[in-house]
Design an enzyme around this catalytic site. Structure first.
Site, PDB file in Angstrom:
ATOM      1  N   SER A  52       0.844  -1.216   0.022  1.00 52.02           N
ATOM      2  CA  SER A  52      -0.032   0.064  -0.076  1.00 52.02           C
ATOM      3  C   SER A  52       0.819   1.182   0.115  1.00 52.02           C
ATOM      4  O   SER A  52       1.895   1.463   0.689  1.00 52.02           O
ATOM      5  CB  SER A  52      -0.923   0.098   1.179  1.00 52.02           C
TER       6      SER A  52
ATOM      7  N   SER B 261      -0.615   4.260   0.528  1.00 51.74           N
ATOM      8  CA  SER B 261      -1.675   5.051   1.355  1.00 51.74           C
ATOM      9  C   SER B 261      -0.582   5.898   2.332  1.00 51.74           C
ATOM     10  O   SER B 261      -0.894   7.108   2.498  1.00 51.74           O
ATOM     11  CB  SER B 261      -2.971   4.385   1.832  1.00 51.74           C
TER      12      SER B 261
ATOM     13  N   GLY C  17     -14.629  -7.710 -14.222  1.00 53.69           N
ATOM     14  CA  GLY C  17     -14.611  -8.215 -12.788  1.00 53.69           C
ATOM     15  C   GLY C  17     -16.117  -8.042 -12.280  1.00 53.69           C
ATOM     16  O   GLY C  17     -16.743  -7.032 -12.774  1.00 53.69           O
ATOM     17  N   ALA C  18     -16.405  -8.442 -11.364  1.00 53.87           N
ATOM     18  CA  ALA C  18     -17.659  -8.537 -10.643  1.00 53.87           C
ATOM     19  C   ALA C  18     -17.737  -8.198  -9.049  1.00 53.87           C
ATOM     20  O   ALA C  18     -18.694  -8.461  -8.325  1.00 53.87           O
ATOM     21  CB  ALA C  18     -18.562  -9.538 -11.062  1.00 53.87           C
TER      22      ALA C  18
ATOM     23  N   ASP D 166     -14.068   5.668  -3.508  1.00 50.85           N
ATOM     24  CA  ASP D 166     -13.648   5.078  -4.807  1.00 50.85           C
ATOM     25  C   ASP D 166     -14.273   5.278  -6.088  1.00 50.85           C
ATOM     26  O   ASP D 166     -13.721   5.572  -7.050  1.00 50.85           O
ATOM     27  CB  ASP D 166     -13.600   3.480  -4.926  1.00 50.85           C
TER      28      ASP D 166
ATOM     29  N   LYS E 292     -13.830  -4.199   2.847  1.00 52.92           N
ATOM     30  CA  LYS E 292     -14.574  -2.995   2.583  1.00 52.92           C
ATOM     31  C   LYS E 292     -16.245  -3.456   3.076  1.00 52.92           C
ATOM     32  O   LYS E 292     -16.722  -2.589   3.367  1.00 52.92           O
ATOM     33  CB  LYS E 292     -14.733  -2.448   1.291  1.00 52.92           C
TER      34      LYS E 292
END
Length: 271
Positions: A17, A19, A125-126, A102, A67
């Protein structure tokens, strides 16, 4: 003695990451002596880890696979989180507030490359990020979205979300014969194994490519994409982080920061 507010990004894996670099750069420009680090937290350990935080914690950034857990833990959520069922930002307190930055990160990153409106979009993608991409597509004006996935049955929630947004969502296999679209958004994980023949077929009439992955780069799609622009996920990472900083500082993802241009420049330099 007053301690500095603490923040962190949690996920599994988390060592990659960026971040901490982004947030630290922002708080330095803002003159805030805040501590932002990273912690590896599994989905199973999330609830206990969250309950173990003391009052010195101001907020969390959440990445895979947390998430959905963060959404469940939030006492309130913003509209983007409510639509997608995922939270990537928690503003902590007696009643944690959840946000999905996002969606705005995708819209802002595309805007950096001059893409401010699209009619048709293909999402690869799903998963959770695909839901954010679908909401972003609707906000950019798309009325038709194709979802391509290795397991199309996972896209049932995206079809339902499309109905709420007024967007027609069609679902097919990843390697199905593609149709022409203005924009392709790949939400496949970085380093995902994708057959080159499938990647080339998707690129033939795929319009611009926005790939949420950024490491390794180019991705399997980015390496063969025939149309331009080809946009990595670094822009999304940057802009969703700007919105997170707004939340941690102002409590509102839409409230600009003091001297935000200088903050954005410092964060971009930290990538």
């Amino acid at each position: 003695m007053t301690t500095s507010p603490r923040l962190a990004v949690w996920g599994d894996p988390i060592a990659h990451s960026r971040s901490p670099q982004l947030h630290t750069a922002a708080y330095r420009v803002l003159g805030l002596d805040w501590v932002y680090d990273r912690r590896q937290v599994t989905a199973e350990a999330f609830d206990d880890a969250l309950a173990g935080l003391d009052g010195g914690w101001r907020g969390l950034s959440l990445t895979m696979p947390l998430k959905e857990r963060a959404f469940a833990a939030a006492a309130s959520v913003d509209r983007h989180a409510e639509l997608t069922g995922v939270v990537n930002t928690l503003l902590l307190g007696e009643r944690p507030a959840g946000f999905n930055t996002d969606v705005g990160g995708i819209v802002d990153a595309l805007g950096d490359d001059g893409i401010t409106g699209v009619r048709s979009v293909r999402i690869l993608g799903a998963g959770a990020t695909a839901a954010s991409a679908l909401v972003a597509s609707a906000e950019l004006g798309s009325e038709h979205v194709e979802v391509r996935a290795r397991r199309p049955e996972r896209a049932a929630a995206l079809i339902a979300l499309g109905r709420r947004l007024g967007v027609q969502v069609d679902v097919d296999l990843l390697d199905a014969a593609p149709t022409a679209v203005d924009l392709t958004v790949s939400t496949l994980p970085g380093g995902a194994d994708l057959d080159e023949s499938v990647a080339r077929a998707l690129s033939a009439d795929g319009g611009a490519l926005f790939d949420v992955a950024y490491a390794p780069w180019p991705s399997a799609l980015g390496a063969v994409w025939q149309q331009r622009p080809v946009i990595s996920g670094l822009g999304m990472l940057l802009h969703q982080a700007v919105r997170q900083v707004r939340i941690f500082v102002n409590g509102d993802p839409a409230a600009p920061l003091p001297d935000e241009r200088a903050v954005l420049t410092a964060m971009r330099d930290a990538l």
